[in-house]
Design a protein around this motif. Sequence first.
Motif, PDB file in Angstrom:
ATOM      1  N   THR A   1       1.856  57.876  57.683  1.00 58.47           N
ATOM      2  CA  THR A   1       1.812  56.712  58.557  1.00 58.47           C
ATOM      3  C   THR A   1       1.269  55.549  57.749  1.00 58.47           C
ATOM      4  N   ILE A   2       1.957  54.422  57.816  1.00 58.41           N
ATOM      5  CA  ILE A   2       1.510  53.215  57.125  1.00 58.41           C
ATOM      6  C   ILE A   2       0.826  52.328  58.160  1.00 58.41           C
ATOM      7  N   TYR A   3      -0.403  51.946  57.876  1.00 55.11           N
ATOM      8  CA  TYR A   3      -1.184  51.141  58.804  1.00 55.11           C
ATOM      9  C   TYR A   3      -1.096  49.668  58.440  1.00 55.11           C
ATOM     10  N   PRO A   4      -1.098  48.796  59.455  1.00 55.41           N
ATOM     11  CA  PRO A   4      -0.995  47.353  59.188  1.00 55.41           C
ATOM     12  C   PRO A   4      -2.302  46.788  58.639  1.00 55.41           C
ATOM     13  N   LYS A   5      -2.181  45.678  57.939  1.00 59.10           N
ATOM     14  CA  LYS A   5      -3.374  44.918  57.551  1.00 59.10           C
ATOM     15  C   LYS A   5      -3.902  44.261  58.826  1.00 59.10           C
ATOM     16  N   ILE A   6      -5.200  44.203  58.955  1.00 59.22           N
ATOM     17  CA  ILE A   6      -5.800  43.627  60.162  1.00 59.22           C
ATOM     18  C   ILE A   6      -6.560  42.371  59.754  1.00 59.22           C
ATOM     19  N   LYS A   7      -5.933  41.241  60.002  1.00 62.08           N
ATOM     20  CA  LYS A   7      -6.531  39.961  59.622  1.00 62.08           C
ATOM     21  C   LYS A   7      -7.622  39.569  60.613  1.00 62.08           C
ATOM     22  N   PRO A   8      -8.675  38.923  60.120  1.00 57.15           N
ATOM     23  CA  PRO A   8      -9.723  38.444  61.029  1.00 57.15           C
ATOM     24  C   PRO A   8      -9.170  37.404  62.001  1.00 57.15           C
ATOM     25  N   ALA A   9      -9.716  37.415  63.210  1.00 56.48           N
ATOM     26  CA  ALA A   9      -9.361  36.430  64.230  1.00 56.48           C
ATOM     27  C   ALA A   9     -10.648  35.845  64.794  1.00 56.48           C
ATOM     28  N   ASP A  10     -10.561  34.631  65.300  1.00 56.99           N
ATOM     29  CA  ASP A  10     -11.741  33.970  65.860  1.00 56.99           C
ATOM     30  C   ASP A  10     -12.347  34.754  67.018  1.00 56.99           C
ATOM     31  N   GLU A  11     -11.515  35.517  67.724  1.00 48.56           N
ATOM     32  CA  GLU A  11     -11.977  36.263  68.888  1.00 48.56           C
ATOM     33  C   GLU A  11     -12.629  37.599  68.530  1.00 48.56           C
ATOM     34  N   ASP A  12     -12.585  38.010  67.274  1.00 49.77           N
ATOM     35  CA  ASP A  12     -13.186  39.280  66.863  1.00 49.77           C
ATOM     36  C   ASP A  12     -14.686  39.273  67.139  1.00 49.77           C
ATOM     37  N   MET A  13     -15.202  40.451  67.400  1.00 50.79           N
ATOM     38  CA  MET A  13     -16.630  40.615  67.644  1.00 50.79           C
ATOM     39  C   MET A  13     -17.263  41.209  66.385  1.00 50.79           C
ATOM     40  N   TYR A  14     -18.475  40.830  66.104  1.00 50.97           N
ATOM     41  CA  TYR A  14     -19.232  41.402  64.995  1.00 50.97           C
ATOM     42  C   TYR A  14     -20.467  42.065  65.576  1.00 50.97           C
ATOM     43  N   ILE A  15     -20.723  43.285  65.114  1.00 52.48           N
ATOM     44  CA  ILE A  15     -21.886  44.033  65.585  1.00 52.48           C
ATOM     45  C   ILE A  15     -22.659  44.560  64.379  1.00 52.48           C
TER      46      ILE A  15
END
Length: 100
Positions: A24-38
């Motif tokens: 399975t090839i997984y997509p790159k996940i680009k940062p978005a302004d709505e992302d949460m950081y914990i």
Amino acid sequence: MASRYSNSTILTNSTTGRKYMGTTIYPKIKPADEDMYIISDSGDRLDILALKYYGDPTLWWIISIANNLNEASFSIEAGKQLRIPSNVPQILNDLDKINK
């Protein structure tokens, strides 16, 4: 929700007839302004975080890819900053497109 393996193909070895899963090839996940950081706590695991933020523990791989976690472990060390991507429907759509 989609399973991590829902986009995997089942292949058959032509010599032995044994079945196995394709890559399975997984997509790159680009940062978005709505992302949460914990900041991770003691005892945090990728599957538990996926359940908490997405309602589905099988989506642990999204958090893993977004944070370049290449270790073969679900455990997360305490005090590590993690990005929790918000655009899950788009990520799953990208996964489908890449593996079709």
